[in-house]
Design a protein around this motif. Structure first.
Motif, PDB file in Angstrom:
ATOM      1  N   GLN A  14       0.838  -1.200   0.000  1.00 54.99           N
ATOM      2  CA  GLN A  14       0.000   0.000   0.000  1.00 54.99           C
ATOM      3  C   GLN A  14       0.874   1.251   0.000  1.00 54.99           C
ATOM      4  O   GLN A  14       0.597   2.207  -0.722  1.00 54.99           O
ATOM      5  CB  GLN A  14      -0.940  -0.008   1.212  1.00 54.99           C
ATOM      6  CG  GLN A  14      -1.603   1.308   1.536  1.00 54.99           C
ATOM      7  CD  GLN A  14      -2.524   1.831   0.442  1.00 54.99           C
ATOM      8  OE1 GLN A  14      -2.827   1.167  -0.528  1.00 54.99           O
ATOM      9  NE2 GLN A  14      -2.957   3.065   0.594  1.00 54.99           N
ATOM     10  N   THR A  15       1.926   1.243   0.771  1.00 54.67           N
ATOM     11  CA  THR A  15       2.834   2.388   0.814  1.00 54.67           C
ATOM     12  C   THR A  15       3.503   2.599  -0.539  1.00 54.67           C
ATOM     13  O   THR A  15       3.571   3.733  -1.034  1.00 54.67           O
ATOM     14  CB  THR A  15       3.889   2.193   1.926  1.00 54.67           C
ATOM     15  OG1 THR A  15       3.210   2.096   3.182  1.00 54.67           O
ATOM     16  CG2 THR A  15       4.889   3.338   1.956  1.00 54.67           C
ATOM     17  N   TRP A  17       2.391   1.650  -3.461  1.00 53.20           N
ATOM     18  CA  TRP A  17       1.371   2.111  -4.405  1.00 53.20           C
ATOM     19  C   TRP A  17       1.084   3.599  -4.201  1.00 53.20           C
ATOM     20  O   TRP A  17       1.010   4.362  -5.147  1.00 53.20           O
ATOM     21  CB  TRP A  17       0.090   1.296  -4.260  1.00 53.20           C
ATOM     22  CG  TRP A  17      -1.087   1.957  -4.914  1.00 53.20           C
ATOM     23  CD1 TRP A  17      -2.166   2.504  -4.283  1.00 53.20           C
ATOM     24  CD2 TRP A  17      -1.302   2.188  -6.312  1.00 53.20           C
ATOM     25  NE1 TRP A  17      -3.033   3.052  -5.208  1.00 53.20           N
ATOM     26  CE2 TRP A  17      -2.520   2.874  -6.459  1.00 53.20           C
ATOM     27  CE3 TRP A  17      -0.573   1.892  -7.453  1.00 53.20           C
ATOM     28  CZ2 TRP A  17      -3.027   3.260  -7.697  1.00 53.20           C
ATOM     29  CZ3 TRP A  17      -1.075   2.280  -8.690  1.00 53.20           C
ATOM     30  CH2 TRP A  17      -2.299   2.948  -8.795  1.00 53.20           C
ATOM     31  N   ARG A  18       0.926   4.010  -2.958  1.00 46.72           N
ATOM     32  CA  ARG A  18       0.621   5.413  -2.664  1.00 46.72           C
ATOM     33  C   ARG A  18       1.745   6.326  -3.145  1.00 46.72           C
ATOM     34  O   ARG A  18       1.482   7.399  -3.690  1.00 46.72           O
ATOM     35  CB  ARG A  18       0.359   5.594  -1.168  1.00 46.72           C
ATOM     36  CG  ARG A  18      -0.243   6.955  -0.834  1.00 46.72           C
ATOM     37  CD  ARG A  18      -0.611   7.112   0.634  1.00 46.72           C
ATOM     38  NE  ARG A  18       0.509   6.852   1.508  1.00 46.72           N
ATOM     39  CZ  ARG A  18       0.603   5.791   2.329  1.00 46.72           C
ATOM     40  NH1 ARG A  18      -0.338   4.900   2.401  1.00 46.72           N
ATOM     41  NH2 ARG A  18       1.665   5.636   3.101  1.00 46.72           N
ATOM     42  N   LEU A  21       1.404   6.575  -6.881  1.00 44.11           N
ATOM     43  CA  LEU A  21       0.257   7.427  -7.201  1.00 44.11           C
ATOM     44  C   LEU A  21       0.559   8.891  -6.899  1.00 44.11           C
ATOM     45  O   LEU A  21       0.240   9.774  -7.701  1.00 44.11           O
ATOM     46  CB  LEU A  21      -0.978   6.958  -6.429  1.00 44.11           C
ATOM     47  CG  LEU A  21      -2.268   7.730  -6.670  1.00 44.11           C
ATOM     48  CD1 LEU A  21      -2.630   7.764  -8.143  1.00 44.11           C
ATOM     49  CD2 LEU A  21      -3.396   7.097  -5.852  1.00 44.11           C
ATOM     50  N   ASP A  22       1.192   9.163  -5.770  1.00 46.80           N
ATOM     51  CA  ASP A  22       1.564  10.547  -5.426  1.00 46.80           C
ATOM     52  C   ASP A  22       2.466  11.151  -6.495  1.00 46.80           C
ATOM     53  O   ASP A  22       2.256  12.294  -6.922  1.00 46.80           O
ATOM     54  CB  ASP A  22       2.288  10.598  -4.075  1.00 46.80           C
ATOM     55  CG  ASP A  22       1.381  10.337  -2.888  1.00 46.80           C
ATOM     56  OD1 ASP A  22       0.138  10.329  -3.050  1.00 46.80           O
ATOM     57  OD2 ASP A  22       1.930  10.110  -1.784  1.00 46.80           O
ATOM     58  N   HIS A  80      -7.840   0.182   2.137  1.00 44.69           N
ATOM     59  CA  HIS A  80      -7.078   0.550   0.947  1.00 44.69           C
ATOM     60  C   HIS A  80      -8.015   0.957  -0.183  1.00 44.69           C
ATOM     61  O   HIS A  80      -7.822   1.993  -0.821  1.00 44.69           O
ATOM     62  CB  HIS A  80      -6.195  -0.618   0.508  1.00 44.69           C
ATOM     63  CG  HIS A  80      -5.616  -0.446  -0.855  1.00 44.69           C
ATOM     64  ND1 HIS A  80      -4.642   0.475  -1.136  1.00 44.69           N
ATOM     65  CD2 HIS A  80      -5.884  -1.068  -2.022  1.00 44.69           C
ATOM     66  CE1 HIS A  80      -4.334   0.416  -2.420  1.00 44.69           C
ATOM     67  NE2 HIS A  80      -5.076  -0.516  -2.983  1.00 44.69           N
ATOM     68  N   ALA A  83      -9.748   4.287   0.563  1.00 46.72           N
ATOM     69  CA  ALA A  83      -8.827   5.427   0.454  1.00 46.72           C
ATOM     70  C   ALA A  83      -8.642   5.818  -1.012  1.00 46.72           C
ATOM     71  O   ALA A  83      -8.627   7.010  -1.347  1.00 46.72           O
ATOM     72  CB  ALA A  83      -7.484   5.086   1.092  1.00 46.72           C
ATOM     73  N   LEU A  84      -8.523   4.828  -1.888  1.00 41.65           N
ATOM     74  CA  LEU A  84      -8.401   5.123  -3.309  1.00 41.65           C
ATOM     75  C   LEU A  84      -9.670   5.802  -3.811  1.00 41.65           C
ATOM     76  O   LEU A  84      -9.607   6.786  -4.539  1.00 41.65           O
ATOM     77  CB  LEU A  84      -8.123   3.845  -4.109  1.00 41.65           C
ATOM     78  CG  LEU A  84      -8.000   4.029  -5.624  1.00 41.65           C
ATOM     79  CD1 LEU A  84      -6.863   4.988  -5.984  1.00 41.65           C
ATOM     80  CD2 LEU A  84      -7.811   2.676  -6.299  1.00 41.65           C
ATOM     81  N   ARG A  87      -9.811   9.435  -2.658  1.00 42.71           N
ATOM     82  CA  ARG A  87      -8.856  10.261  -3.403  1.00 42.71           C
ATOM     83  C   ARG A  87      -9.383  10.552  -4.805  1.00 42.71           C
ATOM     84  O   ARG A  87      -9.335  11.683  -5.276  1.00 42.71           O
ATOM     85  CB  ARG A  87      -7.511   9.552  -3.475  1.00 42.71           C
ATOM     86  CG  ARG A  87      -6.445  10.384  -4.111  1.00 42.71           C
ATOM     87  CD  ARG A  87      -5.119   9.764  -3.900  1.00 42.71           C
ATOM     88  NE  ARG A  87      -4.073  10.646  -4.369  1.00 42.71           N
ATOM     89  CZ  ARG A  87      -2.808  10.469  -4.098  1.00 42.71           C
ATOM     90  NH1 ARG A  87      -2.432   9.469  -3.345  1.00 42.71           N
ATOM     91  NH2 ARG A  87      -1.909  11.296  -4.567  1.00 42.71           N
TER      92      ARG A  87
END
Length: 171
Positions: A14-15, A17-18, A21-22, A80, A83-84, A87
């Protein structure tokens, strides 16, 4: 199976991926449509990643193989996914679309379909196809002029309107 170790693995994915994405959202520029489409740019990056990436979807596997309705693994997977969605919804709201929730629902169906089909291998280039489909949905759902959106969102070949297969990616 060691549940704590598996949850740590999910957290690490998850980290990563984030962070992907960031980075994609930050480089998308100021147009909220491009920032929303950046979710699919990140998905392509994730699909192409040599080290792990989207080789399979750990979150989907956890949900179906390990997670009963009240398990901690299912809670992590659900967090997860939510959260997606949050966003993407914030980005969709910024586009001025009259129904941002519906647009995000459509985009999430495409996103999840690309992830599943990448793992199964029954669709060629699912992340690329999902990207092109998402771009069309975003363009159709938002009121701003398309010119600037199409120019900055070219296919992998760099052509603003190319679908990468010699065809037009226009509406």
């Amino acid at each position: 199976m060691n549940t704590a170790a598996f949850l740590a693995y999910l957290d690490g994915r998850q980290t990563r991926w984030r962070l992907t994405l960031d980075a994609r959202t930050e480089t998308a520029g100021p147009d909220p449509r491009a920032q929303l489409l950046a979710v699919f740019d990140a998905l392509r990056d994730w699909a192409d990643a040599a080290a792990g990436g989207m080789r399979s979807n750990a979150f989907v596997q956890a949900q179906f193989e390990l997670a009963g309705p009240t398990s901690l693994a299912r809670t992590v997977v659900t967090q997860h996914k939510r959260a997606l969605r949050r966003r993407m919804l914030a980005l969709a709201e910024a586009t001025g679309t009259p129904d941002p929730g519906f647009l995000v629902d459509q985009l999430l169906l495409i996103y999840e379909g690309a992830v599943a089909n990448h793992s199964l291998g029954n669709v060629t280039e699912p992340a690329d196809k999902a990207h092109r489909t998402a771009r069309r949905l975003i363009a159709a759902a938002t009121p701003q002029p398309l010119d600037a959106f199409w120019v900055g969102c070219g296919g992998r070949d760099g052509n603003g309107g190319s679908d990468g297969n010699g065809g037009s990616d226009g509406l």
